[in-house]
Design a protein around this motif. Structure first.
Motif, PDB file in Angstrom:
ATOM      1  N   VAL A 114      10.273  43.782 -62.976  1.00 56.27           N
ATOM      2  CA  VAL A 114       9.403  44.551 -63.863  1.00 56.27           C
ATOM      3  C   VAL A 114       8.011  44.473 -63.279  1.00 56.27           C
ATOM      4  N   ARG A 166       7.844  50.034 -63.171  1.00 56.24           N
ATOM      5  CA  ARG A 166       8.560  50.092 -64.443  1.00 56.24           C
ATOM      6  C   ARG A 166       7.632  50.617 -65.540  1.00 56.24           C
ATOM      7  N   PRO A 226       8.019  46.940 -71.047  1.00 57.80           N
ATOM      8  CA  PRO A 226       7.704  46.161 -69.842  1.00 57.80           C
ATOM      9  C   PRO A 226       6.725  45.008 -70.101  1.00 57.80           C
TER      10      PRO A 226
END
Ligand code: ATP
Ligand code: MG
Length: 346
Positions: A186, A190, A262
């Motif tokens: 991440v 993302r 995220p």
């Protein structure tokens, strides 16, 4: 004459081969190249012919005609397309060395903590192919911590969180080495994807990667604005209902909503790291706080969001986008002290 001699002597370099950006540090000179990790090429008779690398190629992302492709050879922090990545590394090394006065240099490259032996070998081979005599690999969290100026050789726990384009690496360091590290896939990419999918779902608007990144870096935030709306930005994309270009407004609150997932994943990675850290080192981290590095650390209010979730003091490093390159570069200067963590292979 002395200029030429000096650049000959200081040919050793450090490379931060990032998913989003590649930086090259030359010993004694500092960072002398910083470009997007993007390559544009044309395929002719089954062979790839490179047209542009770096800044020039990034301008082409999402805008190429059928015969040309602009790609990012690094994905999730590792090499996704070996051939193209090698061309990119060669191009950057050549650019730094401007033909002529260079011996085959020693090069230290930082690699994600979770890189597999196969991925490490691929990076080592590419850099060797590009002209390096000796290639050392250094784990990215160590480089990030050195670059952020943390006292990593002390017998105390230091936590660094490097939020890059592809991955977030959370690490606890003590006595110059990694005690705990974890890499989650991440990062900035993302976040861009989350903005794209939010706009598609909520506004029936299709935007490209470049626009999503611009929204994130302009008004992106990890926390809901206090007035429930925050700043507003005009954006353009394609209306999914009738297929024509459309202009609309997006608010900071909407971007915060889009980025919630995220951001939460980054917070969880930090919490997991804290839970897995031996108690004495965890106590040090409570005292000293957590250092954020990487481009993702610039996301608005991410430090505040992390502080609210973890209760820890959070700092954002100076020159956050350069930390890993600076730290890898410093490892060239302090190689003797760091020999135990630089992997020169066999
Ligand atoms: N002001 C900002 N707010 C939010 N994100 C930002 C900002 N500035 C840059 N970024 C993001 O930071 C990311 C790039 O950071 P960085 O250069 O540290 O990544 P990288 O080292 O190439 O990636 P990795 O370490 O995962 O391989 C990009 O996703 C970029 O959009
Ligand atoms: Mg990075």
């Amino acid at each position: 004459m002395f200029g030429a001699l000096r650049s000959f002597i200081s040919a050793d370099m450090a490379i931060d081969l990032g998913t989003a950006n590649t930086l090259v540090y030359v010993k004694g000179k500092g960072i002398i190249l910083n470009e997007p990790s993007v390559v544009a090429y044309k395929t002719k008779d089954g062979k790839k012919e490179v047209l542009a690398v770096g800044e020039d190629a990034k301008l082409m992302l999402g805008r190429t005609p059928g015969s040309i492709e602009a790609i990012r050879p690094m994905r999730d922090g590792v090499i996704a397309d070996f051939g193209v990545a090698e061309e990119m590394i060669k191009h950057f090394i050549r650019k730094v060395h401007k033909a002529g006065n260079w011996a085959k240099p020693k090069v230290i490259v930082c690699v994600p903590y979770g890189a597999t032996p196969v991925e490490k070998r691929a990076i080592r081979d590419s850099v060797r192919q590009a002209g390096a005599k000796k290639v050392g690999l250094l784990a990215e969290p160590i480089a990030a911590a050195i670059g952020a100026g943390m006292p990593i050789t002390d017998p105390t726990g230091n936590m660094v969180v490097d939020i890059g384009g592809g991955t977030t690496e959370v690490a606890v360091l003590s006595l110059g080495d990694i005690v705990y590290a974890r890499s989650v896939r991440v990062g900035g990419d993302r976040m861009d994807e989350a903005i794209i999918s939010y706009l598609r779902r909520q506004h029936n608007l299709l935007v490209g990667d470049t626009t999503a990144e611009r929204i994130k870096t302009s008004i992106g935030t990890a926390r809901m604005p206090d007035d429930g709306r925050g700043q507003v930005m005009e954006i353009r994309g394609r209306d999914l209902l009738n297929g024509v270009p459309k202009e609309t407004e997006v608010t900071q609150a909407q971007v915060a909503e889009a980025l919630a997932e995220p951001v939460q994943q980054i917070c969880e990675a930090v919490m997991t790291a804290l839970e897995s850290t031996p108690p004495d080192l965890a106590a040090d981290i409570v005292d000293r706080g957590v250092m954020l590095t990487g481009g993702g650390a610039l996301l608005g209010d991410l430090d505040l969001a992390l502080r609210e979730q973890t209760g820890l003091a959070i700092s954002v490093a100076d020159e956050t986008l350069n930390c890993v390159a600076l730290g890898t570069g410093k490892s060239l200067e302090y190689e003797q002290q760091l020999l135990h963590v630089i992997d020169f292979g066999s």
